[in-house]
Design a protein around this motif. Structure first.
Motif, mmCIF file in Angstrom:
data_model
loop_
_atom_site.group_PDB
_atom_site.id
_atom_site.type_symbol
_atom_site.label_atom_id
_atom_site.label_comp_id
_atom_site.label_asym_id
_atom_site.label_seq_id
_atom_site.Cartn_x
_atom_site.Cartn_y
_atom_site.Cartn_z
ATOM 1 N N GLY A 110 49.701 40.555 46.232
ATOM 2 C CA GLY A 110 49.252 41.211 44.879
ATOM 3 C C GLY A 110 48.329 40.190 44.001
ATOM 4 O O GLY A 110 47.556 40.448 43.535
ATOM 5 N N TYR A 111 49.026 38.885 44.110
ATOM 6 C CA TYR A 111 48.080 37.778 43.396
ATOM 7 C C TYR A 111 46.918 37.667 43.968
ATOM 8 O O TYR A 111 45.822 37.281 43.360
ATOM 9 C CB TYR A 111 49.000 36.486 43.638
ATOM 10 N N ARG A 113 45.033 39.845 45.625
ATOM 11 C CA ARG A 113 44.409 41.055 45.216
ATOM 12 C C ARG A 113 43.702 41.254 43.805
ATOM 13 O O ARG A 113 42.681 41.465 43.485
ATOM 14 C CB ARG A 113 45.350 42.283 45.461
ATOM 15 N N ARG A 114 44.692 40.480 43.002
ATOM 16 C CA ARG A 114 44.059 40.168 41.488
ATOM 17 C C ARG A 114 42.951 39.358 41.596
ATOM 18 O O ARG A 114 42.048 39.441 40.628
ATOM 19 C CB ARG A 114 45.527 39.653 40.777
ATOM 20 N N GLN A 115 43.044 38.280 42.250
ATOM 21 C CA GLN A 115 41.846 37.399 42.501
ATOM 22 C C GLN A 115 40.718 38.098 42.850
ATOM 23 O O GLN A 115 39.404 37.942 42.436
ATOM 24 C CB GLN A 115 42.187 36.345 43.239
ATOM 25 N N GLU A 117 39.973 41.171 42.394
ATOM 26 C CA GLU A 117 39.603 42.125 41.259
ATOM 27 C C GLU A 117 38.740 41.435 40.384
ATOM 28 O O GLU A 117 37.916 41.918 39.560
ATOM 29 C CB GLU A 117 40.781 42.866 40.808
ATOM 30 N N ILE A 118 39.559 39.954 39.901
ATOM 31 C CA ILE A 118 38.802 39.197 39.011
ATOM 32 C C ILE A 118 37.412 38.823 39.295
ATOM 33 O O ILE A 118 36.238 38.907 38.470
ATOM 34 C CB ILE A 118 39.803 37.837 38.735
ATOM 35 N N GLU A 166 44.247 37.922 51.612
ATOM 36 C CA GLU A 166 45.168 38.871 51.408
ATOM 37 C C GLU A 166 45.586 39.335 53.146
ATOM 38 O O GLU A 166 46.860 39.471 53.152
ATOM 39 C CB GLU A 166 44.650 39.966 50.796
#
Length: 170
Positions: A110-111, A113-115, A117-118, A166
């Motif tokens: 999840g962390y 994936r957020r990167q 998305e950022i 990921e």
């Protein structure tokens, strides 16, 4: 890079108020050197006190327009050609990656994936800057496009890395 030199560089394009400079920062330097309103106004005062910029016009509600002085231009040129960039690489994002084993794998993915998305959102923002610069031939736009291209390539690489990373997490 220092905010001082970024402001001096922008003032080479012509006189500008703090508000004008803040908008210009947002549209041109955001992937290189972001600045807040308070940082910018503080730096304009320091530049003026140091004789590197001067107030060239005053308007309503205390609006001041600043111009670069000859001393400011000399300082900018000295900094561009004589001062080696500091290559300090720190990344609180990558520091966290080193310790992702301390959370469960789904949280780690999840962390990452957020990167990604950022990175995607950052690319969208940078692409909007490209639209602002396209077709302009002034020096700030030409060299801004060169710096922007670095930002686009760097951000794409970060996003691709996150998508790859990921898949590496068991």
């Amino acid at each position: 890079m220092s905010l001082r030199h970024a402001v001096l560089g922008l003032l080479t394009e012509g006189p500008a108020s703090g508000y004008d400079l803040l908008k210009l920062f947002d549209a041109s330097l955001s992937n290189v050197w972001p600045a807040t309103q308070s940082q910018l106004y503080t730096e304009l005062g320091k530049l003026s006190e140091a004789g590197l910029a001067s107030v060239s016009a005053e308007g309503p509600r205390g609006r001041k327009e600043y111009s670069i002085t000859d001393e400011g231009l000399a300082e900018l040129r000295r900094w561009i050609t004589d001062v080696e960039p500091v290559g300090t690489a720190r990344s609180d994002m990558l520091l966290r990656v080193f310790f992702l084993a301390q959370v469960d794998p789904e949280q780690a993915r999840g962390y990452i994936r957020r990167q990604a998305e950022i990175g995607r959102k950052s690319l969208e923002h940078l692409e909007s800057i490209r639209e602002f610069l396209d077709g302009s031939t002034d020096d700030l736009s030409v060299y801004g496009r060169i710096a922007l291209e670095w930002g686009l390539r760097f951000t794409r690489t970060q996003q691709e890395w996150a998508e790859w990373a990921e898949k590496q997490i068991r």
